[in-house]
Write an enzyme that holds these catalytic residues in place. Sequence first.
Site, PDB file in Angstrom:
ATOM      1  CG  HIS A 229      -9.447  15.336  -2.609  1.00 52.13           C
ATOM      2  ND1 HIS A 229      -8.980  14.124  -2.155  1.00 52.13           N
ATOM      3  CD2 HIS A 229      -8.916  16.258  -1.774  1.00 52.13           C
ATOM      4  CE1 HIS A 229      -8.193  14.301  -1.105  1.00 52.13           C
ATOM      5  NE2 HIS A 229      -8.141  15.597  -0.853  1.00 52.13           N
ATOM      6  CE1 TYR A 233      -9.055  17.698   3.866  1.00 49.75           C
ATOM      7  CE2 TYR A 233      -9.294  17.306   1.503  1.00 49.75           C
ATOM      8  CZ  TYR A 233      -8.534  17.242   2.662  1.00 49.75           C
ATOM      9  OH  TYR A 233      -7.275  16.713   2.620  1.00 49.75           O
ATOM     10  CG  HIS A 380      -7.106   6.302   2.548  1.00 49.70           C
ATOM     11  ND1 HIS A 380      -6.410   6.972   3.529  1.00 49.70           N
ATOM     12  CD2 HIS A 380      -7.707   7.265   1.792  1.00 49.70           C
ATOM     13  CE1 HIS A 380      -6.582   8.281   3.377  1.00 49.70           C
ATOM     14  NE2 HIS A 380      -7.376   8.488   2.338  1.00 49.70           N
ATOM     15  CG  PHE A 381     -13.392   5.714   1.001  1.00 49.64           C
ATOM     16  CD1 PHE A 381     -13.208   7.049   0.694  1.00 49.64           C
ATOM     17  CD2 PHE A 381     -14.661   5.176   0.864  1.00 49.64           C
ATOM     18  CE1 PHE A 381     -14.259   7.837   0.278  1.00 49.64           C
ATOM     19  CE2 PHE A 381     -15.721   5.955   0.440  1.00 49.64           C
ATOM     20  CZ  PHE A 381     -15.521   7.290   0.150  1.00 49.64           C
ATOM     21  CG  HIS A 382     -14.119   1.305   4.729  1.00 40.86           C
ATOM     22  ND1 HIS A 382     -13.944   1.125   3.383  1.00 40.86           N
ATOM     23  CD2 HIS A 382     -15.403   0.948   4.985  1.00 40.86           C
ATOM     24  CE1 HIS A 382     -15.069   0.670   2.847  1.00 40.86           C
ATOM     25  NE2 HIS A 382     -15.965   0.554   3.796  1.00 40.86           N
ATOM     26  NE  ARG A 445     -11.213   1.897  -5.224  1.00 42.55           N
ATOM     27  CZ  ARG A 445     -11.310   3.227  -5.100  1.00 42.55           C
ATOM     28  NH1 ARG A 445     -10.437   4.007  -5.709  1.00 42.55           N
ATOM     29  NH2 ARG A 445     -12.277   3.774  -4.397  1.00 42.55           N
ATOM     30  NE  ARG A 446     -14.070   2.256  -8.295  1.00 45.82           N
ATOM     31  CZ  ARG A 446     -12.909   2.813  -8.609  1.00 45.82           C
ATOM     32  NH1 ARG A 446     -11.976   2.117  -9.225  1.00 45.82           N
ATOM     33  NH2 ARG A 446     -12.694   4.069  -8.317  1.00 45.82           N
TER      34      ARG A 446
END
Length: 555
Positions: A229, A233, A380-382, A445-446
């Site tokens: 995580h 950042y 979300h990641f994208h 996912r994956r």
Amino acid sequence: MTTIKEKAQDFVRVDRRDGKLALAHIYVAFIALFIGGLCGLLQVLVRSGQFTLPWGIGYYQVLTIHGVLLGLILTTYFILGFQIAAISRTSGTLTDKQRLVGWIGFWVMTAGTVAASIMVLLNEASVLYTFYAPLQAHWIFYVGMALVVVGSWIVAIAQIMKYVEWRKANPGQPSPLLSFMVIVNLAMWIICSLGVAVEVVFQLIPWSLGWVDKVDVLLSRTLFWYFGHPLVYFWLLPAYMVWYVIIPKIIGGKIFSDALARLSFMLFLLFSIPVGFHHQLTEPGIDSFWKFLQVVLTMMVVIPSLLTAFSMFATFELRGRQLGGRGLFGWFKKLPWNDARFTVPFIGMAAFIPAGAGGIINASHQMNALIHNTIWVTGHFHLTLATTVVLTFFGAAYWLIPHLTGRVLTKQMNKLAIIQAIVWAFGMSIMSGAMHVVGLMGAPRRSDFSTYGGAQQATEWIPYQIAQAVGGTILFIGIILVLYIVANLLWFAPKGETEFPVGEVSENAEKTPMWLENWKIWLTICIALILFAYTVPVFEMIQNAPPGSKGYKFW
């Protein structure tokens, strides 16, 4: 539009020797963008159900290449290259010793990248970018990833050495804001990457070599997410550097508040590391109290995020009103929308609004139970990395690369850069939007679409899988466009002088208190929070290790 081509005497140039080191990192970053982006295109085509990978290439093979090259290699190399240039620009030219340390780190990282990539290409390491046990890769893959981390530490040391040198030469003065931000990001990176280094060196490498038969999966996942995580950042803070320090100069304004910017970065350092359990909310073996605690700490990052939003839009409004903007939103129209150096990162900023909202959902226990391990998380990641961060990096590249190469961004390339950002945003809206929607329908996912072939539920997902393929294809066109622009800036653009823009603090801002740069205080608080959040649960994991794994609880 702020003038792109300027006279050499009007600004400070990054030393050419430092520029070569920064450019070496940027070269690798954009090579990773092309290969990783191509593999991303192949993934969405396979998931559409209309395409089969040729030559025996596996779906999880391209998925691993995509994740590792874009999530780890592209980001780490670009960030370190940008930060080398930023330190050189604001704290002074690196010494020969500091530059040598930087080059050693670069080659260690690159050796690790090549080793890990070869293993994935040979289908000996199709373990995704998270490389979760019990999936096992060839030991060379793990050694390669360890070298990437260690090499990044060495590059970081070169930057820290220059910062320490500046502090010694200027006692009692706050360091240049951009240099301060670089050091905060490096401190966070070094602290958090210790977790994945311990996982790889003491668990995964001995296991892959056959020295031990088993690995403690819960402990390995915890060590990964202790790193995973804050990694977000580590990606995001360089984008914030551009927003806080570079964008005000580009639009002709001033930095709203030096102190507020430093405070927000220190808060990110404190609250971005002890939060990994919010990725493990559905896992047994972790007491609910510690999950709750880390969810609370996760939500605390909303504070520096809102500080950033306030600071940036205050800067925009003040500049817009200086330019004659009237009414509630008249200032907005006055911003330099025809300058790619501003517009491209601004699109990334706008994407962070839905991305941040999705992050709150991911970190909330009840809502996370609905979307956990679905392709919603990928969507979300994208939005976060592949839109907010990547578009800001692209915008930075449009002045950083010509500054380092002694060229200029022409009007034609500037216009194409804006078109590229619009293409990117359009493609991402389609692909990420489809991922969010079908994720709510339970699509995992994956996963290769064919895994669920014939199921009624999977049939309902087909339109969204096709939409992902359409969006992914548009995104790959965006990759081709940005690579064309980067190639132009590296080798073909007209010779000239391009500014490395560094904003000045507003004369109305309060004086920056020196306690904001008291590293003893902030690092002590950071370490205390980490120990409080992780000591007891990790001790319980070791004490309650599954039968048969007690002989090597740490490895």
